[in-house]
Design an enzyme around this catalytic site. Structure first.
Site, PDB file in Angstrom:
ATOM      1  NE  ARG A 221      -2.720  -1.325   3.502  1.00 44.07           N
ATOM      2  CZ  ARG A 221      -3.036  -2.521   3.993  1.00 44.07           C
ATOM      3  NH1 ARG A 221      -3.697  -3.381   3.239  1.00 44.07           N
ATOM      4  NH2 ARG A 221      -2.672  -2.871   5.219  1.00 44.07           N
ATOM      5  CG  PHE A 237     -10.137  -8.956  -6.182  1.00 39.67           C
ATOM      6  CD1 PHE A 237     -11.143  -9.916  -6.200  1.00 39.67           C
ATOM      7  CD2 PHE A 237      -9.315  -8.830  -7.290  1.00 39.67           C
ATOM      8  CE1 PHE A 237     -11.318 -10.750  -7.302  1.00 39.67           C
ATOM      9  CE2 PHE A 237      -9.488  -9.651  -8.395  1.00 39.67           C
ATOM     10  CZ  PHE A 237     -10.478 -10.610  -8.408  1.00 39.67           C
ATOM     11  CG  ASP A 259     -14.818  -6.636  -2.738  1.00 43.42           C
ATOM     12  OD1 ASP A 259     -13.608  -6.748  -2.457  1.00 43.42           O
ATOM     13  OD2 ASP A 259     -15.654  -7.499  -2.427  1.00 43.42           O
ATOM     14  CG  ASP A 306      -4.609  -7.753  -2.556  1.00 43.95           C
ATOM     15  OD1 ASP A 306      -4.020  -8.850  -2.605  1.00 43.95           O
ATOM     16  OD2 ASP A 306      -4.825  -7.143  -1.490  1.00 43.95           O
ATOM     17  CB  CYS A 346      -2.836 -13.990  -0.335  1.00 49.16           C
ATOM     18  SG  CYS A 346      -4.582 -14.264  -0.702  1.00 49.16           S
TER      19      CYS A 346
END
Length: 400
Positions: A221, A237, A259, A306, A346
């Site tokens: 970020r 996202f 989102d 992300d 992730c």
């Protein structure tokens, strides 16, 4: 009066040669399939001593008879007494590692990162004056009073919230524990306002995902903030808007938070409202990211991707790599000339090189000239000390 039961002997285990080598090298897990012998049955959270083939001390760890991950190693090498002083020193080592990382403008970060800090199956996150303890194994249940006492000594008057992984919630209920239980202090409606490099955010510590916020993306970020000036930014996202707020503070001309979750977008709007100095126009869009990117004709100068994990098990790895490539290609398709793609993963089952190569291949297939600016891994408070702990990776690509 009946005789008191005789004290039980120490739980002693022997493991396969391969597991012995892994433990000796510092790996913190011993699987059920690696056990070769044990002197008796063990209880959840009991300290189990592992001996090598020459009957010498190898390691000591938390035993969980109900998990295929049978022992989580606390200490290996020379014998040690795991008394109050040992536990205190182990916690202080984790806290000292964080001490130089954050200034007074940041009071949200990870205090203890599980195995990588020597606390296997346990993480502790700080949000202002609230600590969230998340457990991933029932082996910690008997040790929870000790953990709480250690935290009370070092963080007096802090609230403490217990979070539990889904696979242990039923066993927790048998002992009067449950996910979201407030163990100390008061957290009001379950949300806590904390600060990250001066930006205010809400963490849903009682019912939110993970421990209430995705602290692990802080460094990405901060990097996005440096690239945002004058750019039209899409944060796909977006969840609760972390990248969106940093892009706005960095001088973005406009920010879109995209989102599928209405709740996530409401959180993003609330976080934006907590920071009245942010002046960039902020729009929220509720849609499936894959479908929206494939069909929109809107153009951006900075696209951030992300997503949540796309491979929750090894069998999903190949499909996830293809999905990351498709996502990157669609993101690139929405970039204006000179635009930048920031793509993150992730998924622990997808390696960093596999992920980066999927994005690089998408850039190649776009037919545009491109250059790679950065690749990044874990933030320092989320460091990974063994391969299975490595999950986070990101790549920054600029296109003509």
């Amino acid at each position: 009066m009946p005789d008191a039961p005789a004290p039980r002997s120490r739980l002693r285990l022997r493991v396969s040669p391969a597991a012995e080598a892994h433990v000796r090298a510092g790996h913190p897990w011993v699987y059920e399939s690696s056990l070769r012998a044990q002197n008796r049955g063990g209880d959840p959270g009991e300290l189990a001593v592992i001996y090598d083939r020459r009957d010498r001390f190898l390691a000591i760890g938390l035993y969980d008879p109900d998990s295929p991950l049978r022992v989580r190693v606390l200490h290996q090498g020379t014998p040690a007494t795991l008394d109050d002083a040992w536990w205190a020193a182990r916690l202080d080592a984790a806290l000292e590692l964080r001490a130089p990382l954050f200034g007074p403008d940041t009071d949200g970060y990870r205090l203890v990162n599980g195995e990588s800090d020597g606390w296997p199956g346990l993480v502790i996150d700080r949000y202002a004056r609230t600590l969230v303890v998340k457990l991933y194994t029932a082996a910690w249940f008997p040790h929870l009073p000790r953990v709480l006492a250690l935290l009370a000594d070092r963080f007096p008057a802090f609230a403490v919230v217990l979070r539990l992984s889904r696979n242990i919630q039923q066993r927790a209920a048998d002992g009067g524990l449950y996910d979201g239980r407030v163990l100390a202090g008061n957290v009001g409606n379950g949300t806590v306002v904390f600060h990250e490099t001066g930006l205010a955010f809400e963490a849903e510590v009682v019912r939110g995902q993970k421990t209430g916020f995705f602290l692990d993306q802080r460094e990405n970020r901060r990097r996005v903030e440096k690239y945002a000036r004058g750019r039209r930014v899409l944060n796909a996202f977006s969840f609760s808007g972390g990248f969106s707020l940093y892009a706005a503070r960095g001088g973005a001309s406009e920010v879109i938070s995209l989102d599928l979750s209405a709740h996530a977008l409401a959180s993003a709007e609330q976080n934006y409202a907590l920071n009245p100095k942010l002046t960039a126009p902020h729009e929220t869009v509720q849609a499936d990211v894959f479908a929206w990117l494939a069909h929109t004709d809107r153009e951006f100068d900075l696209v951030i991707l992300d997503p949540p994990s796309l491979a929750r098990r090894e069998s999903e790895r190949a499909g996830a790599i293809r999905a990351y490539g498709k996502l990157a290609a669609d993101g690139i398709g929405r970039l204006a000339r000179g635009g930048m793609l920031v793509s993150a993963s992730c998924s622990a089952h997808v390696s960093a090189e596999e992920f980066w190569d999927a994005v690089r291949d998408a850039a190649d297939r776009s037919g545009r000239t491109w250059r790679e600016l950065h690749t990044t891994r874990h933030a320092p408070d989320h460091h990974a000390s063994f391969p299975e702990a490595e999950y986070l990776k990101a790549i920054y690509v600029q296109l003509d």
